[in-house]
Motif scaffolding. Structure first.
Motif, short mmCIF file in Angstrom:
data_model
loop_
_atom_site.label_atom_id
_atom_site.label_comp_id
_atom_site.label_asym_id
_atom_site.label_seq_id
_atom_site.Cartn_x
_atom_site.Cartn_y
_atom_site.Cartn_z
N CYS A 157 1.02 3.86 10.38
CA CYS A 157 2.35 3.50 10.85
C CYS A 157 3.30 3.40 9.67
N PRO A 158 4.46 4.05 9.76
CA PRO A 158 5.37 4.06 8.61
C PRO A 158 6.17 2.76 8.44
N TRP A 159 5.99 1.81 9.34
CA TRP A 159 6.75 0.58 9.34
C TRP A 159 6.50 -0.23 8.08
N GLU A 160 7.55 -0.86 7.58
CA GLU A 160 7.42 -1.85 6.51
C GLU A 160 8.32 -3.02 6.85
N GLY A 161 7.91 -4.22 6.46
CA GLY A 161 8.76 -5.36 6.75
C GLY A 161 8.33 -6.57 5.96
N HIS A 162 9.15 -7.62 6.02
CA HIS A 162 8.80 -8.85 5.33
C HIS A 162 7.69 -9.57 6.08
N LEU A 163 6.99 -10.46 5.35
CA LEU A 163 5.84 -11.18 5.92
C LEU A 163 6.16 -11.83 7.28
N GLU A 164 7.38 -12.37 7.38
CA GLU A 164 7.73 -13.14 8.58
C GLU A 164 7.75 -12.29 9.85
N VAL A 165 7.92 -10.97 9.68
CA VAL A 165 8.04 -10.12 10.88
C VAL A 165 6.82 -9.24 11.11
N VAL A 166 5.75 -9.50 10.33
CA VAL A 166 4.52 -8.72 10.51
C VAL A 166 3.90 -9.01 11.87
N CYS B 90 0.80 -1.21 0.00
CA CYS B 90 0.00 0.00 0.00
C CYS B 90 0.84 1.27 0.00
N HIS B 91 1.98 1.20 0.63
CA HIS B 91 2.81 2.41 0.72
C HIS B 91 3.75 2.46 -0.49
N HIS B 92 3.78 3.58 -1.13
CA HIS B 92 4.68 3.73 -2.27
C HIS B 92 5.75 4.76 -1.94
N HIS B 93 6.96 4.39 -2.23
CA HIS B 93 8.07 5.31 -1.99
C HIS B 93 8.67 5.66 -3.32
N GLU B 94 9.44 6.72 -3.32
CA GLU B 94 10.04 7.15 -4.59
C GLU B 94 11.11 6.17 -5.05
N ALA B 95 11.80 5.57 -4.09
CA ALA B 95 12.85 4.61 -4.44
C ALA B 95 12.21 3.31 -4.94
N ALA B 96 13.02 2.47 -5.60
CA ALA B 96 12.52 1.17 -6.06
C ALA B 96 12.04 0.38 -4.84
N HIS B 97 10.91 -0.33 -5.00
CA HIS B 97 10.25 -0.94 -3.85
C HIS B 97 10.33 -2.46 -3.92
N ASP B 98 10.67 -3.09 -2.80
CA ASP B 98 10.69 -4.55 -2.74
C ASP B 98 9.24 -5.04 -2.62
N PRO B 99 8.72 -5.77 -3.62
CA PRO B 99 7.31 -6.18 -3.58
C PRO B 99 6.99 -7.14 -2.43
N GLN B 100 8.01 -7.71 -1.80
CA GLN B 100 7.76 -8.61 -0.67
C GLN B 100 7.64 -7.87 0.66
N LEU B 101 7.90 -6.57 0.63
CA LEU B 101 7.77 -5.79 1.86
C LEU B 101 6.30 -5.46 2.11
N VAL B 102 5.88 -5.67 3.33
CA VAL B 102 4.48 -5.41 3.67
C VAL B 102 4.43 -4.15 4.52
N PRO B 103 3.53 -3.21 4.18
CA PRO B 103 3.40 -2.05 5.06
C PRO B 103 2.65 -2.48 6.32
N CYS B 104 2.71 -1.66 7.32
CA CYS B 104 1.99 -1.98 8.56
C CYS B 104 0.51 -2.06 8.25
N THR B 105 -0.11 -3.18 8.67
CA THR B 105 -1.52 -3.41 8.31
C THR B 105 -2.51 -2.98 9.38
N CYS B 106 -2.01 -2.38 10.41
CA CYS B 106 -2.89 -1.91 11.46
C CYS B 106 -3.59 -0.67 10.90
N PRO B 107 -4.82 -0.80 10.46
CA PRO B 107 -5.37 0.14 9.48
C PRO B 107 -5.40 1.61 9.90
N LEU B 108 -5.64 1.88 11.16
CA LEU B 108 -5.84 3.29 11.49
C LEU B 108 -4.61 3.97 12.10
N PHE B 109 -3.49 3.29 12.09
CA PHE B 109 -2.34 3.87 12.77
C PHE B 109 -1.45 4.74 11.89
#
Lengths: 242, 242
Positions: free
Chosen positions: A87-96, A66-85
């Motif tokens: 939260c700028p965090w992004e990480g791989h599925l394993e650490v969600v 969901c989060h798009h950055h200007e730099a090239a983006h790793d498609p396996q990175l997941v943005p923080c899914t806590c919908p109302l926060f």
């Protein structure tokens, strides 16, 4: 004196919680399921257009976070899914899961069948009720959201997301069930992957949708009990894939 | 030449009807249920406030018919329940079925389980799809209504009414089921009596409610198949009457 007043308040809170727990148990007593009281997550930092850019590409079959950055983006990175926060965090599925638990204090429950008891349904939109659910070797995220899709007309949307890939999600079916006052409403579907946006699932309306009046019919004293069950997918013989 | 053109048109209509019937059969093929194609009932004479006066008294527990006349009113008289016709007819419960069949050409189907295939879901609100259903020694009226409860946002409302008294209605449970694209939505409730207003049931939202987006997910080529089942009531052991 202040100490005793605080203690008394805490005891009252505990009694209230216990009473809600008891009520939920009564609702789903036959199944002997685990009841989880879920308090609302309310934030003023709500950013409804967060996923707007991602939706177009998802609709074209391209999975993107969901989060798009200007730099090239790793498609396996997941943005923080806590919908109302927001939260700028992004990480791989394993650490969600650790991120949601540690940063956002979202509870995780075990068991194939649980009861999700959302409290304070009267709170104004936007409000979310969120819980993680661990079963069948995977973690799922249940999101109940109160949102005004049409101004002045709040609705409730409930969906289940797999903290995994869309291919993994296809192996499961989730069921949400409301049951009160001689009325029963059941929604069954394949969970969506957390790599898709919960915002877009809700804006597409591809989830359990309740008008305020229906939510009131099913709720008791401001709390809504939702029975949740997750199973591995079976082919619905009576269903046509057209 | 005109005769042959008309014949050709009629044959095309028959093929279209047969195709819709076939599709509905595919959707619910496992159950071997009776499929009924229901065309919309559309009228410009819609009078949304018809029941407004009656609602207040119904809420107070006094059963009264929807039409109010200046003269003293027989509470056993039922106004015409064909929602969009603004029909001035009134009659006793025993003659409601013949009136609906003869005057409004509403079909009556036999069987505990049927499939209601509503066509032309795209038509603008207000539109109704109506059928009578005879089973377990009683007649029921299924009403699917497309209505703009909030301006510019049409929704679909489906409910089952017993052509009988509220006491008789309490003996039954009806189920409406949508099943398509790996999604399933079920609504179970006690039917309301036809002595209550279908308009007030819908305005209360005490029925199956579908947003346009959900209706589109469940419909196929502009038609929505709803599986209907009626049973005699059993006490829901897992349900709390609070």
């Amino acid at each position: 004196m202040l100490f005793f007043t605080q203690c008394f308040g805490a005891v009252l809170d505990l009694i209230h919680l216990r009473f809600q727990h008891y009520k939920a148990k009564r609702v789903f007593s036959a199944a002997g399921q685990l009841v989880c009281v879920v308090n609302p997550t309310h934030s003023l930092k709500y950013a409804p257009t967060r996923c707007a850019a991602a939706q177009a590409s998802t609709e074209q079959g391209i999975l993107s976070p969901c989060h798009h950055h200007e730099a090239a983006h790793d498609p396996q990175l997941v943005p923080c899914t806590c919908p109302l926060f927001s939260c700028p965090w992004e990480g791989h599925l394993e650490v969600v899961v650790p991120h949601l638990r540690q940063t956002h204090r979202i509870n995780i429950l075990q068991g194939a069948e649980i009861v999700f008891l959302a409290t304070d349904m009267h709170l104004p939109a936007p409000t979310d009720w969120i819980i993680m659910h661990s079963c069948l070797g995977h973690q799922f995220l249940l999101v109940l959201r109160k949102q005004e899709k049409y101004e002045g007309h709040p609705q409730f949307f409930a969906t289940m997301m797999l903290i995994g890939t869309p291919t993994q999600a296809d192996n499961f079916t989730y069921r949400l069930e409301l049951n009160r006052n001689q009325r029963r409403l059941k929604w069954e579907a394949t969970p969506r992957s957390i790599l898709e946006c919960v915002d877009s699932v809700i804006s597409d309306g591809d989830c359990l949708v309740l008008n305020t009046s229906l939510a009131q019919l099913f709720s008791d004293n401001g709390s809504l009990a939702i029975g949740i069950a997750i199973t591995t997918s079976k082919v619905h013989s009576s269903e046509a894939e057209m």
